[in-house]
Design a protein around this motif. Sequence first.
Motif, PDB file in Angstrom:
ATOM      1  N   LYS A   1       0.689  -1.273   0.038  1.00 25.67           N
ATOM      2  CA  LYS A   1      -0.037   0.040   0.156  1.00 25.67           C
ATOM      3  C   LYS A   1       0.901   1.191   0.057  1.00 25.67           C
ATOM      4  O   LYS A   1       0.671   2.282  -0.707  1.00 25.67           O
ATOM      5  CB  LYS A   1      -0.916  -0.006   1.225  1.00 25.67           C
ATOM      6  N   ALA A   2       2.026   1.175   0.893  1.00 25.23           N
ATOM      7  CA  ALA A   2       3.010   2.426   0.911  1.00 25.23           C
ATOM      8  C   ALA A   2       3.428   2.509  -0.506  1.00 25.23           C
ATOM      9  O   ALA A   2       3.702   3.656  -1.196  1.00 25.23           O
ATOM     10  CB  ALA A   2       3.889   2.171   1.890  1.00 25.23           C
ATOM     11  N   LYS A   3       3.929   1.407  -1.018  1.00 24.90           N
ATOM     12  CA  LYS A   3       4.540   1.574  -2.450  1.00 24.90           C
ATOM     13  C   LYS A   3       3.644   2.013  -3.280  1.00 24.90           C
ATOM     14  O   LYS A   3       3.930   2.930  -4.349  1.00 24.90           O
ATOM     15  CB  LYS A   3       5.088   0.160  -2.801  1.00 24.90           C
ATOM     16  N   LYS A   4       2.374   1.675  -3.503  1.00 21.06           N
ATOM     17  CA  LYS A   4       1.356   2.113  -4.290  1.00 21.06           C
ATOM     18  C   LYS A   4       1.152   3.573  -4.272  1.00 21.06           C
ATOM     19  O   LYS A   4       0.902   4.371  -5.157  1.00 21.06           O
ATOM     20  CB  LYS A   4       0.271   1.304  -4.124  1.00 21.06           C
ATOM     21  N   MET A   5       0.932   3.970  -2.948  1.00 23.26           N
ATOM     22  CA  MET A   5       0.892   5.515  -2.745  1.00 23.26           C
ATOM     23  C   MET A   5       1.960   6.368  -3.144  1.00 23.26           C
ATOM     24  O   MET A   5       1.820   7.388  -4.023  1.00 23.26           O
ATOM     25  CB  MET A   5       0.705   5.830  -1.289  1.00 23.26           C
ATOM     26  N   PHE A   6       3.059   5.904  -2.996  1.00 25.17           N
ATOM     27  CA  PHE A   6       4.338   6.339  -3.582  1.00 25.17           C
ATOM     28  C   PHE A   6       4.165   6.847  -4.970  1.00 25.17           C
ATOM     29  O   PHE A   6       4.606   7.621  -5.661  1.00 25.17           O
ATOM     30  CB  PHE A   6       5.614   5.869  -2.998  1.00 25.17           C
ATOM     31  N   GLN A   7       3.921   5.356  -5.683  1.00 27.54           N
ATOM     32  CA  GLN A   7       3.794   5.607  -7.048  1.00 27.54           C
ATOM     33  C   GLN A   7       2.869   6.476  -7.784  1.00 27.54           C
ATOM     34  O   GLN A   7       3.185   7.195  -8.544  1.00 27.54           O
ATOM     35  CB  GLN A   7       3.352   4.005  -7.678  1.00 27.54           C
ATOM     36  N   GLU A   8       1.760   6.471  -7.263  1.00 25.84           N
ATOM     37  CA  GLU A   8       0.568   7.541  -7.473  1.00 25.84           C
ATOM     38  C   GLU A   8       0.957   8.995  -7.234  1.00 25.84           C
ATOM     39  O   GLU A   8       0.621   9.795  -8.185  1.00 25.84           O
ATOM     40  CB  GLU A   8      -0.695   7.082  -6.447  1.00 25.84           C
ATOM     41  N   MET A   9       1.754   9.193  -6.414  1.00 27.63           N
ATOM     42  CA  MET A   9       2.308  10.526  -5.979  1.00 27.63           C
ATOM     43  C   MET A   9       3.174  10.991  -7.015  1.00 27.63           C
ATOM     44  O   MET A   9       3.571  12.096  -7.184  1.00 27.63           O
ATOM     45  CB  MET A   9       2.731  10.595  -4.600  1.00 27.63           C
ATOM     46  N   THR A  10       3.999  10.134  -7.510  1.00 30.90           N
ATOM     47  CA  THR A  10       5.110  10.412  -8.451  1.00 30.90           C
ATOM     48  C   THR A  10       5.228  10.205  -9.774  1.00 30.90           C
ATOM     49  O   THR A  10       5.966  10.444 -10.806  1.00 30.90           O
ATOM     50  CB  THR A  10       6.579   9.606  -7.913  1.00 30.90           C
ATOM     51  N   ASP A  11       4.253   9.090 -10.226  1.00 27.33           N
ATOM     52  CA  ASP A  11       4.189   8.424 -11.660  1.00 27.33           C
ATOM     53  C   ASP A  11       4.009   9.764 -12.553  1.00 27.33           C
ATOM     54  O   ASP A  11       2.841  10.394 -12.519  1.00 27.33           O
ATOM     55  CB  ASP A  11       2.989   7.566 -11.778  1.00 27.33           C
ATOM     56  N   GLY A  12       4.606   9.823 -13.618  1.00 23.92           N
ATOM     57  CA  GLY A  12       4.558  10.863 -14.589  1.00 23.92           C
ATOM     58  C   GLY A  12       4.501  11.961 -14.384  1.00 23.92           C
ATOM     59  O   GLY A  12       4.422  13.072 -15.092  1.00 23.92           O
ATOM     60  N   LYS A  13       5.164  12.472 -13.312  1.00 18.40           N
ATOM     61  CA  LYS A  13       5.556  13.916 -12.994  1.00 18.40           C
ATOM     62  C   LYS A  13       6.952  14.298 -12.795  1.00 18.40           C
ATOM     63  O   LYS A  13       7.812  13.388 -12.626  1.00 18.40           O
ATOM     64  CB  LYS A  13       4.797  13.898 -11.271  1.00 18.40           C
ATOM     65  N   THR A  14       7.262  15.377 -13.124  1.00 14.40           N
ATOM     66  CA  THR A  14       8.381  16.201 -12.755  1.00 14.40           C
ATOM     67  C   THR A  14       8.343  16.842 -11.296  1.00 14.40           C
ATOM     68  O   THR A  14       7.600  17.708 -11.208  1.00 14.40           O
ATOM     69  CB  THR A  14       8.834  17.329 -13.816  1.00 14.40           C
ATOM     70  N   LEU A  15       9.308  16.331 -10.510  1.00 15.08           N
ATOM     71  CA  LEU A  15       9.466  16.617  -9.094  1.00 15.08           C
ATOM     72  C   LEU A  15      10.368  17.472  -8.787  1.00 15.08           C
ATOM     73  O   LEU A  15      11.508  17.531  -9.716  1.00 15.08           O
ATOM     74  CB  LEU A  15       9.407  15.233  -8.358  1.00 15.08           C
ATOM     75  N   VAL A  16      10.552  17.572  -7.699  1.00 16.04           N
ATOM     76  CA  VAL A  16      11.778  18.441  -7.207  1.00 16.04           C
ATOM     77  C   VAL A  16      12.421  17.820  -5.995  1.00 16.04           C
ATOM     78  O   VAL A  16      11.717  17.426  -4.953  1.00 16.04           O
ATOM     79  CB  VAL A  16      11.362  20.117  -6.619  1.00 16.04           C
ATOM     80  N   ALA A  17      13.698  17.792  -6.126  1.00 17.01           N
ATOM     81  CA  ALA A  17      14.411  17.191  -5.108  1.00 17.01           C
ATOM     82  C   ALA A  17      15.510  17.934  -4.337  1.00 17.01           C
ATOM     83  O   ALA A  17      16.179  18.768  -5.109  1.00 17.01           O
ATOM     84  CB  ALA A  17      15.391  15.792  -5.570  1.00 17.01           C
ATOM     85  N   TYR A  18      15.414  18.038  -3.193  1.00 24.63           N
ATOM     86  CA  TYR A  18      16.594  18.782  -2.358  1.00 24.63           C
ATOM     87  C   TYR A  18      17.474  17.981  -1.972  1.00 24.63           C
ATOM     88  O   TYR A  18      17.272  16.973  -0.979  1.00 24.63           O
ATOM     89  CB  TYR A  18      15.776  19.375  -1.103  1.00 24.63           C
ATOM     90  N   VAL A  19      18.769  18.026  -2.320  1.00 30.39           N
ATOM     91  CA  VAL A  19      19.917  17.066  -2.221  1.00 30.39           C
ATOM     92  C   VAL A  19      20.484  17.395  -0.829  1.00 30.39           C
ATOM     93  O   VAL A  19      21.101  18.411  -0.582  1.00 30.39           O
ATOM     94  CB  VAL A  19      20.907  17.258  -3.236  1.00 30.39           C
ATOM     95  N   LYS A  20      20.276  16.534   0.056  1.00 27.46           N
ATOM     96  CA  LYS A  20      20.768  16.616   1.336  1.00 27.46           C
ATOM     97  C   LYS A  20      22.242  16.127   1.591  1.00 27.46           C
ATOM     98  O   LYS A  20      23.165  16.648   2.270  1.00 27.46           O
ATOM     99  CB  LYS A  20      19.875  15.958   2.405  1.00 27.46           C
ATOM    100  N   SER A  21      22.509  15.115   0.718  1.00 30.08           N
ATOM    101  CA  SER A  21      23.967  14.773   0.801  1.00 30.08           C
ATOM    102  C   SER A  21      24.098  13.705  -0.196  1.00 30.08           C
ATOM    103  O   SER A  21      22.987  13.166  -0.976  1.00 30.08           O
ATOM    104  CB  SER A  21      24.123  13.785   2.128  1.00 30.08           C
ATOM    105  N   ARG A  22      25.274  13.106  -0.557  1.00 33.66           N
ATOM    106  CA  ARG A  22      25.594  12.232  -1.792  1.00 33.66           C
ATOM    107  C   ARG A  22      26.737  11.476  -1.051  1.00 33.66           C
ATOM    108  O   ARG A  22      27.700  11.665  -0.601  1.00 33.66           O
ATOM    109  CB  ARG A  22      25.856  12.836  -2.880  1.00 33.66           C
ATOM    110  N   SER A  23      26.714  10.109  -1.569  1.00 30.90           N
ATOM    111  CA  SER A  23      27.681   9.144  -1.181  1.00 30.90           C
ATOM    112  C   SER A  23      28.781   9.128  -2.029  1.00 30.90           C
ATOM    113  O   SER A  23      28.802   9.699  -3.322  1.00 30.90           O
ATOM    114  CB  SER A  23      27.062   7.856  -0.933  1.00 30.90           C
ATOM    115  N   TRP A  24      30.051   8.474  -1.760  1.00 34.93           N
ATOM    116  CA  TRP A  24      31.202   8.726  -2.804  1.00 34.93           C
ATOM    117  C   TRP A  24      30.555   7.647  -4.053  1.00 34.93           C
ATOM    118  O   TRP A  24      31.592   7.799  -5.123  1.00 34.93           O
ATOM    119  CB  TRP A  24      32.245   7.802  -2.066  1.00 34.93           C
ATOM    120  N   SER A  25      29.960   6.679  -3.858  1.00 34.54           N
ATOM    121  CA  SER A  25      29.438   5.747  -4.935  1.00 34.54           C
ATOM    122  C   SER A  25      28.331   6.495  -5.796  1.00 34.54           C
ATOM    123  O   SER A  25      28.030   5.872  -6.817  1.00 34.54           O
ATOM    124  CB  SER A  25      28.895   4.339  -4.570  1.00 34.54           C
ATOM    125  N   GLY A  26      28.043   7.463  -5.521  1.00 39.03           N
ATOM    126  CA  GLY A  26      26.919   8.256  -6.593  1.00 39.03           C
ATOM    127  C   GLY A  26      25.565   8.286  -6.215  1.00 39.03           C
ATOM    128  O   GLY A  26      24.662   8.602  -6.659  1.00 39.03           O
TER     129      GLY A  26
END
Length: 255
Positions: free
Chosen positions: A177-202
């Motif tokens: 259910k959580a996975k489906k809700m996340f899909q419904e909120m993101t599918d086909g959309k251009t979203l905005v990500a705020y980058v908090k950190s990144r790892s050495w591996s990318g």
Amino acid sequence: MDREPVYGGLDDGQVEALLPDCDTCVAVEIATIINPAHFYIILPWGKRTLDTLLDPRSTDPGEDDETLDELVTSLQRRYGNMTFPQRTLVHYAEGELVVARFAQDGRWYRAKVLCSDDRERNTRIQVFYVDFGNKEWVSERDIKPMEPQFLHLPFQAIECFLVDIEPTGHADHFSQKAKKMFQEMTDGKTLVAYVKSRSWSGCLYIDLFDTSGEEDINIGKVLIAQGQAQVPRPHSETSLTSRSGSEGSLLLIPG
């Protein structure tokens, strides 16, 4: 606990060329969902920040570079109608870069070999699609060596983790259910990500927002408010990566 392996890693030069800086906002599209806290994205306008995208005076220094769509078109043109000699008695090596035909749409995409299974008559090979973040088993006839002209564009799939959420209760994995809700909120959309950190591996660790409406929506907070996720417990022994274990991935693109 099982861990989801990371495939299609970036070298140091590609990390700097492709990944946005910390403490910046960038436009993203979800390519493949493993769970609401672990997924792959692509950057439709590269690492350009939201501020520069909204500034009419700003120009894109890479506007003449080949795009992913153009690369995929070139792959179809090259591999779609070609007849290749049958490859026999040769095993594809783990980590080898290839072009594979995606079963869902029959088109060719860049991929990396994960492993092979030759216990049956027809050898099957598991590949990871380096520009979209999904993996599948393909037959040997649906995989071809990658020609050098298709290697110059950095791999476009970026592994991401949504910070400050975890499965509810003491569950090891997010619910369907959580996975489906996340899909419904993101599918086909251009979203905005705020980058908090990144790892050495990318990998990127981000907050994710839907800014298409009158009010910006923090997707992680919505999942928590709807009871499909919770704020991580203090001193939790599990992490985002350990909670992304053997869950199946959900492909949004290509297709």
